[in-house]
Design an enzyme around this catalytic site. Structure first.
Site, PDB file in Angstrom:
ATOM      1  N   LYS A   1       0.834  -1.208   0.000  1.00  0.00           N
ATOM      2  CA  LYS A   1       0.000   0.000   0.000  1.00  0.00           C
ATOM      3  C   LYS A   1       0.874   1.266   0.000  1.00  0.00           C
ATOM      4  O   LYS A   1       2.089   1.182   0.216  1.00  0.00           O
ATOM      5  CB  LYS A   1      -0.918  -0.049   1.227  1.00  0.00           C
TER       6      LYS A   1
ATOM      7  N   TYR B   1     -12.467  -2.003  -3.100  1.00  0.00           N
ATOM      8  CA  TYR B   1     -12.964  -2.015  -1.719  1.00  0.00           C
ATOM      9  C   TYR B   1     -14.499  -1.905  -1.645  1.00  0.00           C
ATOM     10  O   TYR B   1     -15.034  -1.425  -0.649  1.00  0.00           O
ATOM     11  CB  TYR B   1     -12.303  -0.907  -0.917  1.00  0.00           C
TER      12      TYR B   1
ATOM     13  N   THR C   1      -5.452  -7.709  10.294  1.00  0.00           N
ATOM     14  CA  THR C   1      -5.742  -6.324   9.893  1.00  0.00           C
ATOM     15  C   THR C   1      -5.346  -5.333  10.985  1.00  0.00           C
ATOM     16  O   THR C   1      -4.686  -4.324  10.709  1.00  0.00           O
ATOM     17  CB  THR C   1      -7.257  -6.168   9.611  1.00  0.00           C
TER      18      THR C   1
ATOM     19  N   ASN D   1      -1.702  -0.056   6.943  1.00  0.00           N
ATOM     20  CA  ASN D   1      -1.147  -1.333   7.399  1.00  0.00           C
ATOM     21  C   ASN D   1      -0.297  -2.051   6.355  1.00  0.00           C
ATOM     22  O   ASN D   1      -0.232  -3.269   6.313  1.00  0.00           O
ATOM     23  CB  ASN D   1      -2.267  -2.225   7.944  1.00  0.00           C
TER      24      ASN D   1
ATOM     25  N   HIS E   1      -1.826  -5.391   1.341  1.00  0.00           N
ATOM     26  CA  HIS E   1      -3.144  -5.991   1.110  1.00  0.00           C
ATOM     27  C   HIS E   1      -2.925  -7.427   0.674  1.00  0.00           C
ATOM     28  O   HIS E   1      -1.963  -7.710  -0.041  1.00  0.00           O
ATOM     29  CB  HIS E   1      -3.896  -5.253  -0.006  1.00  0.00           C
TER      30      HIS E   1
ATOM     31  N   GLU F   1      -9.865  -9.577  -7.799  1.00  0.00           N
ATOM     32  CA  GLU F   1      -8.864  -8.513  -7.665  1.00  0.00           C
ATOM     33  C   GLU F   1      -7.799  -8.608  -8.764  1.00  0.00           C
ATOM     34  O   GLU F   1      -7.367  -7.593  -9.310  1.00  0.00           O
ATOM     35  CB  GLU F   1      -8.242  -8.586  -6.263  1.00  0.00           C
TER      36      GLU F   1
END
Ligand code: IDP
Ligand code: MG
Length: 138
Positions: A9, A49, A91, A112, A115, A126
């Site tokens: 990310k 998302y 998570t 975080n 993914h 995805e």
């Protein structure tokens, strides 16, 4: 053999953690099938998302994931989806195993670092959102 969609990310890219994430997946024996550095459009972020639309953290999540480059990847191997979830860690960074990527590097439940797809169905969806067939090896 499974394939899973893994992404460093924007916080992870800014913190120079692309190499660290790749190292974990390589050392665990998964095979890299596709990879690219890219900036996610708002449209793609909302598709990726979609399941979180309406949640309290949704707007912040879309802003965050489009805030800078991400490093998108496809990894393949036995149980690749479950292996990816384990390597990434939970998570909530406080609950993530300290040996996992999030346990070691995440400082926030939102920011975080990585993914990982949560099921084979999510992985297929995805991968289809992020990669053309011509960008994939094998
Ligand atoms: P996952 O990334 O471990 O699959 P999801 O529940 O699918 O977790 O949530 C997607 C992303 O949304 C998380 O990785 C995190 O960036 C963000 N997020 C999830 N839950 C929260 C929360 O309670 N507060 C803030 N951000 C959250
Ligand atoms: Mg998820």
């Amino acid at each position: 053999m499974e394939q899973t969609f893994i992404m460093v990310k924007p916080d992870g890219v800014k913190r120079q953690l692309i190499g660290e994430v790749i190292k974990q997946y390589e050392q665990k024996g998964l095979q890299l099938k596709a990879a690219k550095l890219m900036v996610i459009s708002e449209e793609l972020a909302k598709q990726h998302y979609a399941e979180h639309e309406g949640k309290a953290f949704y707007a912040k999540l879309i802003t965050f994931i489009t805030s800078g480059p991400v490093f998108a990847m496809i990894w393949q191997g036995e149980n690749a989806v479950a292996v990816g979830r384990k390597l990434n860690g939970k998570t909530n960074h406080l609950e993530a195993d300290l040996a996992s990527i999030r346990g070691r590097f995440a400082t926030d439940t939102s920011l975080n670092v990585v993914h990982g797809s949560d099921s084979l169905e999510s992985a297929a969806r995805e991968i289809g959102l992020f990669f053309n067939k011509t960008e994939q090896i094998g």
